[in-house]
Design a protein around this motif. Structure first.
Motif, PDB file in Angstrom:
ATOM      1  N   ASP A 143       0.817  -1.174  -0.068  1.00  0.00           N
ATOM      2  CA  ASP A 143      -0.057  -0.146  -0.081  1.00  0.00           C
ATOM      3  C   ASP A 143       0.793   1.060  -0.009  1.00  0.00           C
ATOM      4  O   ASP A 143       0.262   2.181  -0.563  1.00  0.00           O
ATOM      5  CB  ASP A 143      -1.049   0.089   1.111  1.00  0.00           C
ATOM      6  N   TYR A 144       2.125   1.209   0.754  1.00  0.00           N
ATOM      7  CA  TYR A 144       2.824   2.365   0.715  1.00  0.00           C
ATOM      8  C   TYR A 144       3.437   2.692  -0.692  1.00  0.00           C
ATOM      9  O   TYR A 144       3.753   3.914  -1.013  1.00  0.00           O
ATOM     10  CB  TYR A 144       4.126   2.199   1.589  1.00  0.00           C
ATOM     11  N   LEU A 145       3.546   1.700  -1.617  1.00  0.00           N
ATOM     12  CA  LEU A 145       3.991   1.870  -3.045  1.00  0.00           C
ATOM     13  C   LEU A 145       3.005   2.782  -3.556  1.00  0.00           C
ATOM     14  O   LEU A 145       3.251   3.779  -4.649  1.00  0.00           O
ATOM     15  CB  LEU A 145       4.333   0.741  -3.787  1.00  0.00           C
ATOM     16  N   ILE A 146       1.680   2.372  -3.530  1.00  0.00           N
ATOM     17  CA  ILE A 146       0.479   3.180  -4.007  1.00  0.00           C
ATOM     18  C   ILE A 146       0.505   4.552  -3.526  1.00  0.00           C
ATOM     19  O   ILE A 146       0.384   5.262  -4.459  1.00  0.00           O
ATOM     20  CB  ILE A 146      -0.891   2.431  -3.629  1.00  0.00           C
ATOM     21  N   ALA A 147       0.593   4.673  -2.138  1.00  0.00           N
ATOM     22  CA  ALA A 147       0.458   6.152  -1.748  1.00  0.00           C
ATOM     23  C   ALA A 147       1.604   6.799  -2.266  1.00  0.00           C
ATOM     24  O   ALA A 147       1.572   8.031  -2.535  1.00  0.00           O
ATOM     25  CB  ALA A 147       0.648   6.135  -0.151  1.00  0.00           C
ATOM     26  N   ALA A 148       2.850   6.360  -2.748  1.00  0.00           N
ATOM     27  CA  ALA A 148       4.113   6.858  -3.080  1.00  0.00           C
ATOM     28  C   ALA A 148       3.772   7.232  -4.705  1.00  0.00           C
ATOM     29  O   ALA A 148       4.784   7.702  -5.355  1.00  0.00           O
ATOM     30  CB  ALA A 148       5.335   6.391  -2.583  1.00  0.00           C
ATOM     31  N   GLY A 149       2.904   6.433  -5.198  1.00  0.00           N
ATOM     32  CA  GLY A 149       2.718   6.361  -6.764  1.00  0.00           C
ATOM     33  C   GLY A 149       3.897   5.751  -7.229  1.00  0.00           C
ATOM     34  O   GLY A 149       4.045   6.022  -8.726  1.00  0.00           O
ATOM     35  N   THR A 150       4.330   4.750  -6.808  1.00  0.00           N
ATOM     36  CA  THR A 150       5.334   3.704  -7.558  1.00  0.00           C
ATOM     37  C   THR A 150       4.843   2.542  -7.906  1.00  0.00           C
ATOM     38  O   THR A 150       5.644   1.805  -8.339  1.00  0.00           O
ATOM     39  CB  THR A 150       6.747   4.017  -6.707  1.00  0.00           C
ATOM     40  N   TYR A 151       3.729   2.508  -7.362  1.00  0.00           N
ATOM     41  CA  TYR A 151       3.136   0.777  -7.384  1.00  0.00           C
ATOM     42  C   TYR A 151       3.260   0.168  -8.818  1.00  0.00           C
ATOM     43  O   TYR A 151       3.969  -0.866  -9.040  1.00  0.00           O
ATOM     44  CB  TYR A 151       1.633   0.725  -6.769  1.00  0.00           C
ATOM     45  N   ASN A 152       2.678   0.881  -9.833  1.00  0.00           N
ATOM     46  CA  ASN A 152       2.476   0.336 -11.013  1.00  0.00           C
ATOM     47  C   ASN A 152       3.708   0.345 -11.714  1.00  0.00           C
ATOM     48  O   ASN A 152       3.995  -0.605 -12.607  1.00  0.00           O
ATOM     49  CB  ASN A 152       1.468   1.166 -11.848  1.00  0.00           C
ATOM     50  N   VAL A 153       4.594   1.502 -11.764  1.00  0.00           N
ATOM     51  CA  VAL A 153       5.683   1.484 -12.460  1.00  0.00           C
ATOM     52  C   VAL A 153       6.801   0.399 -11.948  1.00  0.00           C
ATOM     53  O   VAL A 153       7.308  -0.319 -12.888  1.00  0.00           O
ATOM     54  CB  VAL A 153       6.593   2.781 -12.249  1.00  0.00           C
ATOM     55  N   LEU A 154       6.864   0.109 -10.778  1.00  0.00           N
ATOM     56  CA  LEU A 154       7.487  -0.789 -10.241  1.00  0.00           C
ATOM     57  C   LEU A 154       7.391  -2.334 -10.596  1.00  0.00           C
ATOM     58  O   LEU A 154       8.089  -2.966 -11.187  1.00  0.00           O
ATOM     59  CB  LEU A 154       7.625  -0.878  -8.664  1.00  0.00           C
ATOM     60  N   LEU A 155       5.843  -2.427 -10.615  1.00  0.00           N
ATOM     61  CA  LEU A 155       5.412  -3.869 -10.986  1.00  0.00           C
ATOM     62  C   LEU A 155       5.766  -3.943 -12.452  1.00  0.00           C
ATOM     63  O   LEU A 155       6.068  -5.062 -12.720  1.00  0.00           O
ATOM     64  CB  LEU A 155       3.865  -3.734 -10.645  1.00  0.00           C
ATOM     65  N   TYR A 156       5.431  -3.127 -12.992  1.00  0.00           N
ATOM     66  CA  TYR A 156       5.549  -3.287 -14.694  1.00  0.00           C
ATOM     67  C   TYR A 156       7.208  -3.699 -14.795  1.00  0.00           C
ATOM     68  O   TYR A 156       7.372  -4.436 -15.738  1.00  0.00           O
ATOM     69  CB  TYR A 156       5.145  -1.782 -15.457  1.00  0.00           C
ATOM     70  N   GLN A 157       8.062  -2.927 -14.128  1.00  0.00           N
ATOM     71  CA  GLN A 157       9.429  -3.069 -14.685  1.00  0.00           C
ATOM     72  C   GLN A 157       9.930  -4.412 -14.033  1.00  0.00           C
ATOM     73  O   GLN A 157      10.536  -5.066 -14.930  1.00  0.00           O
ATOM     74  CB  GLN A 157      10.320  -1.837 -13.921  1.00  0.00           C
ATOM     75  N   LEU A 158       9.511  -4.975 -12.800  1.00  0.00           N
ATOM     76  CA  LEU A 158       9.930  -6.051 -12.329  1.00  0.00           C
ATOM     77  C   LEU A 158       9.240  -7.264 -13.079  1.00  0.00           C
ATOM     78  O   LEU A 158       9.782  -8.118 -13.515  1.00  0.00           O
ATOM     79  CB  LEU A 158       9.530  -6.223 -10.985  1.00  0.00           C
ATOM     80  N   LEU A 159       8.037  -7.154 -13.415  1.00  0.00           N
ATOM     81  CA  LEU A 159       7.536  -8.038 -14.345  1.00  0.00           C
ATOM     82  C   LEU A 159       7.805  -8.449 -15.643  1.00  0.00           C
ATOM     83  O   LEU A 159       7.877  -9.501 -16.166  1.00  0.00           O
ATOM     84  CB  LEU A 159       5.771  -8.132 -14.147  1.00  0.00           C
ATOM     85  N   ARG A 160       8.286  -7.312 -16.020  1.00  0.00           N
ATOM     86  CA  ARG A 160       9.044  -7.279 -17.408  1.00  0.00           C
ATOM     87  C   ARG A 160      10.131  -6.919 -17.663  1.00  0.00           C
ATOM     88  O   ARG A 160      10.763  -6.142 -18.589  1.00  0.00           O
ATOM     89  CB  ARG A 160       8.013  -6.252 -18.402  1.00  0.00           C
ATOM     90  N   LEU A 161      11.122  -7.525 -16.853  1.00  0.00           N
ATOM     91  CA  LEU A 161      12.439  -7.403 -16.628  1.00  0.00           C
ATOM     92  C   LEU A 161      13.086  -7.429 -18.053  1.00  0.00           C
ATOM     93  O   LEU A 161      14.112  -7.006 -18.555  1.00  0.00           O
ATOM     94  CB  LEU A 161      13.354  -8.250 -15.739  1.00  0.00           C
ATOM     95  N   TYR A 162      12.572  -8.619 -18.814  1.00  0.00           N
ATOM     96  CA  TYR A 162      12.955  -8.787 -20.063  1.00  0.00           C
ATOM     97  C   TYR A 162      12.858  -7.868 -21.118  1.00  0.00           C
ATOM     98  O   TYR A 162      13.344  -7.967 -22.266  1.00  0.00           O
ATOM     99  CB  TYR A 162      12.202 -10.168 -20.814  1.00  0.00           C
ATOM    100  N   GLU A 163      12.049  -6.795 -20.899  1.00  0.00           N
ATOM    101  CA  GLU A 163      11.877  -5.562 -21.803  1.00  0.00           C
ATOM    102  C   GLU A 163      13.350  -4.746 -21.744  1.00  0.00           C
ATOM    103  O   GLU A 163      13.629  -4.299 -22.690  1.00  0.00           O
ATOM    104  CB  GLU A 163      10.581  -4.856 -21.658  1.00  0.00           C
ATOM    105  N   GLY A 164      13.947  -4.578 -20.592  1.00  0.00           N
ATOM    106  CA  GLY A 164      15.278  -3.709 -20.583  1.00  0.00           C
ATOM    107  C   GLY A 164      16.357  -4.747 -20.903  1.00  0.00           C
ATOM    108  O   GLY A 164      17.394  -4.287 -21.432  1.00  0.00           O
ATOM    109  N   TRP A 165      16.120  -6.236 -20.505  1.00  0.00           N
ATOM    110  CA  TRP A 165      17.542  -7.324 -21.034  1.00  0.00           C
ATOM    111  C   TRP A 165      16.751  -8.323 -21.565  1.00  0.00           C
ATOM    112  O   TRP A 165      16.297  -9.144 -20.644  1.00  0.00           O
ATOM    113  CB  TRP A 165      18.107  -7.368 -19.472  1.00  0.00           C
TER     114      TRP A 165
END
Ligand SMILES: Nc1ncnc2c1ncn2[C@@H]1O[C@H](COP(=O)(O)OP(=O)(O)OP(=O)(O)O)[C@@H](O)[C@H]1O
Length: 386
Positions: A143-165
């Motif tokens: 919930d703290y990620l949602i409050a900080a506005g980082t939840y979606n970006v973080l999930l996107y980047q982690l779940l799609r690590l293959y997009e960067g590498w």
């Protein structure tokens, strides 16, 4: 009182005081076999080289979510190098940089030298590549990620690590919340949902019998035999079940034992337990304030005053207000504020203007709890302003 029932001043009731600390990992995890099995099942694909599967862990505070994840992660780390499980406490780390630094520290064994997000992510990718390992991240208190506005970006980047590498697999994510009104899946936006298919793992409140088992175990491990009579344990179990939070029972036991020890008695009484909660309507609040330092309690007292007066409760405004009473710098102030949030006494909610402080309990109850003092606290209770 018989003389033999008195302790010498250098004697203690605690066989192992660590057992009552919040950082203690219990030897035995009771009544969570189903959840352990479920999490193990989700991790299994990673042992064969695929990505771990995702989960949302839900349950009220003190139902063993963190303990279960830590237990499963420790077993995974001991058994295989093909999966790197990383636990992130999002109350502490909720910016992108803080979360990635935590993951990098875990993978490398030291803090990343750079504070640039891209550099830190590169280090993570390099370490995963070296080990040919799959990443599994637990985002506790997401919930703290949602409050900080980082939840979606973080999930996107982690779940799609293959997009960067392109040579890496997506990470698995276990997102944890104790806010039952919050739907972590619904909070995910479209692009995240297309890859985030979490299994929901529920942590139901423990029954009285289960609470009794967990608390008896703590008593056995942490205290000398006979210190807590069955009738006293019954009372603590009753209060803990009322609050549905095992942490409450552990804190009540510890505080009641300290009181008996302070009086040089070998046994805890029901009165010791009642004394801990006396004057404070909620056993949970009494338990949660027992571990606070005098500085943290003083800040809590001021927050309750602010809340009662209807003053602005933005963290910055509260800091200005408490300056007249508590000569602390911003860093200490924020550390104390975080400690009060970790103890479950206040909530810090992120708004467009910064963090807003919410008191979870009625100010009068908080005054009573603060006035009681804590272990090793020499200071008197906080005087009311004016
Ligand atoms: N099944 C259990 N067996 C032994 N101890 C337990 C069990 N469940 C919880 N505890 C103890 O209760 C306390 C709270 O547990 P934990 O932090 O895992 O709960 P939580 O559900 O993650 O709480 P929160 O949502 O507030 O973070 C800890 O001291 C933990 O050791």
């Amino acid at each position: 009182m018989r003389y033999s029932s008195l302790l010498r001043s250098d004697q203690t009731l605690f066989r192992d005081p660590e057992v009552f600390e919040s950082t203690y990992t219990p030897e035995h995890l009771h009544h969570r076999d189903a959840q352990v099995r479920e999490l193990a099942f989700l991790i299994r694909p990673a042992l064969r080289g695929a990505s771990p599967m995702n989960a949302i862990l839900r349950g009220p505070p003190g139902t063993g979510k963190t303990t279960t994840v830590r237990r499963v992660f420790a077993e995974v780390a001991a058994e295989t190098r093909r999966v790197v499980p990383v636990y992130v406490n999002c109350r502490q780390d909720h910016t992108l940089l803080a979360v990635y630094r935590c993951i990098s520290r875990h993978l490398s064994g030291y803090a990343p030298p750079s504070r640039h997000l891209d550099d830190v992510r590169e280090v993570i990718a390099a370490r995963l590549r070296e080990r040919d390992a799959r990443l599994l991240v637990c985002l506790d208190d997401a919930d703290y990620l949602i409050a900080a506005g980082t939840y979606n970006v973080l999930l996107y980047q982690l779940l799609r690590l293959y997009e960067g590498w392109s040579d890496l697999r997506g990470a698995g994510v276990f997102a944890v919340t104790s806010d039952l009104a919050l739907n972590l899946y619904a909070e995910a936006d479209g692009p995240v949902r297309s890859v985030f298919h979490p299994t929901e793992v529920n942590f139901w409140p423990y029954t009285k019998t289960e609470i009794r088992g967990i608390l008896s175990d703590r008593v056995r491990q942490g205290l000398y035999p006979g210190v807590v009579p069955a009738t006293v344990l019954d009372l603590v179990v009753e209060m803990t079940a009322g609050e549905q939070d095992v942490r409450v029972g552990i804190a009540l036991l510890r505080q009641a034992c300290l009181q008996a020890e302070g009086d040089s008695r070998r046994r805890v009484t029901r009165k010791d337990v009642m004394d801990v909660v006396a004057g404070v309507g909620s056993p949970a609040l009494a338990a949660r304030t027992t571990g606070l330092s005098s500085g943290e309690r003083a800040l809590l007292y001021r927050i309750a005053e602010q809340s009662l007066s209807g003053a602005e409760m933005m963290a910055g405004a509260v800091f200005e207000e408490v300056q007249d009473y508590l000569a602390v710098g911003k860093t200490t102030y924020h550390a104390r504020l975080r400690r009060l949030a970790d103890a479950g006494i206040i909530d810090l909610l992120h708004t467009g203007k910064g963090y807003e402080v919410f008191l979870r309990y009625a100010p009068d109850e908080v005054f009573a709890a603060c006035a009681r003092g804590g272990p090793g606290d020499q200071s008197p209770g906080c005087p009311r302003k004016g």
